[in-house]
Design an enzyme around this catalytic site. Sequence first.
Site, PDB file in Angstrom:
ATOM      1  CE  LYS A   1      27.500  -4.551   5.434  1.00 50.09           C
ATOM      2  NZ  LYS A   1      28.804  -4.781   5.485  1.00 50.09           N
TER       3      LYS A   1
ATOM      4  CB  VAL B   1      25.932  -2.488  17.913  1.00 52.08           C
ATOM      5  CG1 VAL B   1      26.825  -1.269  17.755  1.00 52.08           C
ATOM      6  CG2 VAL B   1      24.489  -2.050  18.086  1.00 52.08           C
ATOM      7  CB  ALA B   2      30.480  -2.742  16.278  1.00 51.43           C
TER       8      ALA B   2
ATOM      9  CG  LEU C   1      25.458  -8.113  10.375  1.00 53.97           C
ATOM     10  CD1 LEU C   1      24.578  -8.726  11.466  1.00 53.97           C
ATOM     11  CD2 LEU C   1      25.395  -8.985   9.114  1.00 53.97           C
TER      12      LEU C   1
ATOM     13  N   GLY D   1      24.280  -2.039  10.582  1.00 49.79           N
ATOM     14  CA  GLY D   1      23.111  -1.607  11.347  1.00 49.79           C
ATOM     15  C   GLY D   1      23.004  -0.085  11.444  1.00 49.79           C
TER      16      GLY D   1
ATOM     17  CG  ASP E   1      28.588  -0.369   4.012  1.00 50.29           C
ATOM     18  OD1 ASP E   1      29.123  -0.434   2.882  1.00 50.29           O
ATOM     19  OD2 ASP E   1      28.797  -1.212   4.907  1.00 50.29           O
TER      20      ASP E   1
HETATM   21  C1  LIG Z   1      33.620  -2.991   5.506  1.00 50.67           C
HETATM   22  C2  LIG Z   1      32.257  -2.563   5.060  1.00 50.67           C
HETATM   23  C3  LIG Z   1      31.815  -3.457   3.893  1.00 50.67           C
HETATM   24  O1  LIG Z   1      30.473  -3.256   3.524  1.00 50.67           O
HETATM   25  O2  LIG Z   1      31.217  -2.698   6.019  1.00 50.67           O
HETATM   26  P1  LIG Z   1      31.143  -2.915   7.635  1.00 50.67           P
HETATM   27  O3  LIG Z   1      32.065  -3.991   8.069  1.00 50.67           O
HETATM   28  O4  LIG Z   1      31.479  -1.591   8.255  1.00 50.67           O
HETATM   29  O5  LIG Z   1      29.702  -3.286   7.880  1.00 50.67           O
HETATM   30  C4  LIG Z   1      32.286  -1.095   4.526  1.00 50.67           C
HETATM   31  O6  LIG Z   1      33.255  -0.941   3.522  1.00 50.67           O
HETATM   32  C5  LIG Z   1      32.493  -0.051   5.608  1.00 50.67           C
HETATM   33  O7  LIG Z   1      31.556   0.937   5.416  1.00 50.67           O
HETATM   34  P2  LIG Z   1      31.209   2.038   6.578  1.00 50.67           P
HETATM   35  O8  LIG Z   1      31.127   1.334   7.885  1.00 50.67           O
HETATM   36  O9  LIG Z   1      30.025   2.811   6.108  1.00 50.67           O
HETATM   37  O10 LIG Z   1      32.533   2.877   6.533  1.00 50.67           O
HETATM   38  P3  LIG Z   1      32.821   4.424   6.836  1.00 50.67           P
HETATM   39  O11 LIG Z   1      32.031   4.849   8.030  1.00 50.67           O
HETATM   40  O12 LIG Z   1      32.692   5.210   5.577  1.00 50.67           O
HETATM   41  O13 LIG Z   1      34.370   4.338   7.216  1.00 50.67           O
HETATM   42  C6  LIG Z   1      34.809   3.707   8.393  1.00 50.67           C
HETATM   43  C7  LIG Z   1      36.288   3.472   8.288  1.00 50.67           C
HETATM   44  O14 LIG Z   1      36.590   2.449   7.314  1.00 50.67           O
HETATM   45  C8  LIG Z   1      37.555   2.896   6.368  1.00 50.67           C
HETATM   46  N1  LIG Z   1      37.066   2.626   5.002  1.00 50.67           N
HETATM   47  C9  LIG Z   1      35.745   2.541   4.748  1.00 50.67           C
HETATM   48  C10 LIG Z   1      35.308   2.291   3.457  1.00 50.67           C
HETATM   49  C11 LIG Z   1      36.277   2.145   2.433  1.00 50.67           C
HETATM   50  N2  LIG Z   1      35.902   1.907   1.177  1.00 50.67           N
HETATM   51  N3  LIG Z   1      37.594   2.246   2.713  1.00 50.67           N
HETATM   52  C12 LIG Z   1      38.018   2.474   4.004  1.00 50.67           C
HETATM   53  O15 LIG Z   1      39.221   2.544   4.255  1.00 50.67           O
HETATM   54  C13 LIG Z   1      37.666   4.403   6.516  1.00 50.67           C
HETATM   55  O16 LIG Z   1      38.994   4.758   6.491  1.00 50.67           O
HETATM   56  C14 LIG Z   1      37.042   4.697   7.863  1.00 50.67           C
HETATM   57  O17 LIG Z   1      38.026   4.927   8.841  1.00 50.67           O
HETATM   58  N1  LIG Z   2      22.072   3.868  14.968  1.00 47.46           N
HETATM   59  C1  LIG Z   2      23.186   3.177  15.264  1.00 47.46           C
HETATM   60  N2  LIG Z   2      23.131   1.841  15.391  1.00 47.46           N
HETATM   61  C2  LIG Z   2      24.259   1.135  15.668  1.00 47.46           C
HETATM   62  N3  LIG Z   2      25.466   1.683  15.858  1.00 47.46           N
HETATM   63  C3  LIG Z   2      25.582   3.009  15.744  1.00 47.46           C
HETATM   64  C4  LIG Z   2      24.453   3.806  15.447  1.00 47.46           C
HETATM   65  N4  LIG Z   2      24.873   5.070  15.371  1.00 47.46           N
HETATM   66  C5  LIG Z   2      26.187   5.070  15.612  1.00 47.46           C
HETATM   67  N5  LIG Z   2      26.632   3.838  15.858  1.00 47.46           N
HETATM   68  C6  LIG Z   2      28.048   3.472  16.107  1.00 47.46           C
HETATM   69  O1  LIG Z   2      28.563   2.998  14.866  1.00 47.46           O
HETATM   70  C7  LIG Z   2      29.512   1.961  15.038  1.00 47.46           C
HETATM   71  C8  LIG Z   2      29.342   0.887  13.975  1.00 47.46           C
HETATM   72  O2  LIG Z   2      28.120   0.281  14.162  1.00 47.46           O
HETATM   73  P1  LIG Z   2      27.349  -0.605  13.054  1.00 47.46           P
HETATM   74  O3  LIG Z   2      26.839   0.233  11.959  1.00 47.46           O
HETATM   75  O4  LIG Z   2      26.357  -1.426  13.789  1.00 47.46           O
HETATM   76  O5  LIG Z   2      28.532  -1.563  12.573  1.00 47.46           O
HETATM   77  P2  LIG Z   2      29.084  -2.056  11.189  1.00 47.46           P
HETATM   78  O6  LIG Z   2      29.520  -0.848  10.410  1.00 47.46           O
HETATM   79  O7  LIG Z   2      30.219  -2.963  11.552  1.00 47.46           O
HETATM   80  O8  LIG Z   2      28.033  -2.833  10.510  1.00 47.46           O
HETATM   81  C9  LIG Z   2      29.327   1.467  16.487  1.00 47.46           C
HETATM   82  O9  LIG Z   2      30.522   1.686  17.158  1.00 47.46           O
HETATM   83  C10 LIG Z   2      28.198   2.304  17.076  1.00 47.46           C
HETATM   84  O10 LIG Z   2      28.523   2.811  18.362  1.00 47.46           O
END
Ligand SMILES: C[C@@](CO)(OP(=O)(O)O)[C@H](O)COP(=O)(O)OP(=O)(O)OC[C@H]1O[C@@H](n2ccc(N)nc2=O)[C@H](O)[C@@H]1O
Ligand SMILES: Nc1ncnc2c1ncn2[C@@H]1O[C@H](COP(=O)(O)OP(=O)(O)O)[C@@H](O)[C@H]1O
Length: 284
Positions: free
Chosen positions: A10, A95-96, A99, A101, A136
């Site tokens: 995404k 990863v991380a 996006l 993943g 997400d």
């Molecule tokens: C920032 C975003 C934008 O789409 O994406 P990514 O950068 O991870 O891809 C999301 O809000 C990330 O979603 P996701 O990665 O599923 O978050 P979670 O596992 O629920 O939470 C990871 C950490 O982010 C913080 N978190 C997450 C979502 C939210 N609305 N508020 C938060 O403060 C939480 O405190 C938690 O410690």
């Molecule tokens: N199936 C998976 N694919 C990628 N990362 C994973 C998975 N399961 C757990 N993780 C852990 O989740 C964390 C966030 O990964 P990812 O979902 O790729 O990042 P983001 O939330 O930034 O898009 C990483 O530190 C990784 O070690």
Amino acid sequence: MKIFEKAPAKINLSLDVLHKRADGYHEVEMVMTMVDLADRIEMQELARDTIIISSQAGYIPLDEKNLAFQAARLIKDRYDVKQGVYIHLDKQIPVAAGLAGGSSDAAATLRGLNRLWNLNIPMEELRVLGAELGSDVPFCVTGGTALATGRGEKLEHMASPPQCWVVLAKPPINVSTSEIYGKLNAREIKSHPSTANVLSAIRNKQFDQLCGNLGNVLEEVTLDLYPEVRHLKECMQRLGADGVLMSGSGPTVFGLVSKEAKVPRIYNGLRGFCKDVYAVRMLT
Ligand SMILES: C[C@@](CO)(OP(=O)(O)O)[C@H](O)COP(=O)(O)OP(=O)(O)OC[C@H]1O[C@@H](n2ccc(N)nc2=O)[C@H](O)[C@@H]1O
Ligand SMILES: Nc1ncnc2c1ncn2[C@@H]1O[C@H](COP(=O)(O)OP(=O)(O)O)[C@@H](O)[C@H]1O
């Protein structure tokens, strides 16, 4: 029996944070869409009551920390499934990276096991289960394009954005989502993106309006911590992308490009100093 699911990445076309909630999460307003860069997930039934994860990627956990493992365990526990499953993750999404993943792998595992074990769980219920795995995951269960509110789990789906190319570039750093949200609290948000303008650009298929209104409040935090992300953004702008933004908490930067002829120059320009570059389409 063996089945396959695609788990697309995404991007956040806009990401606004309204306030920090009592439960520690942040109340967000995000417009999200899927792009054609995907992990491929194979699921195979096992007679033994166990969950086994494998992957060609050497840098993700393969135990209960893996989000696909957690999705499988959740569905087994909740629906009292006694069979086991072997899950192979062909990782293509960095990863991380911002996006989603891992979230998309979890969502695809929920969809796949629902099919594999004939559980007939409605989509809405799968999204609710997904919210237990991450903010997400509910969006990733159905994909498409949506306005996400709450902590990301409340979804309003809509038609896809105007079709364009998406160039993604991820610098070689890993960003922690919780750290970025945490650091946002300590600072004043200087400017909020206009979610309404992004939504109207999508509804009216106005590509220029969409590019002009891309915005992400987490960007400033990540850009200050990691100057290479700022540099990447500037390069993508200079190379001619029509709209440029960091996705999620980063560090991936995406550029929207309407003219296919411009894509090779942007792609090749970025590849000169960044290994992880992808030119993909938005998923409609
Ligand atoms: C920032 C975003 C934008 O789409 O994406 P990514 O950068 O991870 O891809 C999301 O809000 C990330 O979603 P996701 O990665 O599923 O978050 P979670 O596992 O629920 O939470 C990871 C950490 O982010 C913080 N978190 C997450 C979502 C939210 N609305 N508020 C938060 O403060 C939480 O405190 C938690 O410690
Ligand atoms: N199936 C998976 N694919 C990628 N990362 C994973 C998975 N399961 C757990 N993780 C852990 O989740 C964390 C966030 O990964 P990812 O979902 O790729 O990042 P983001 O939330 O930034 O898009 C990483 O530190 C990784 O070690």
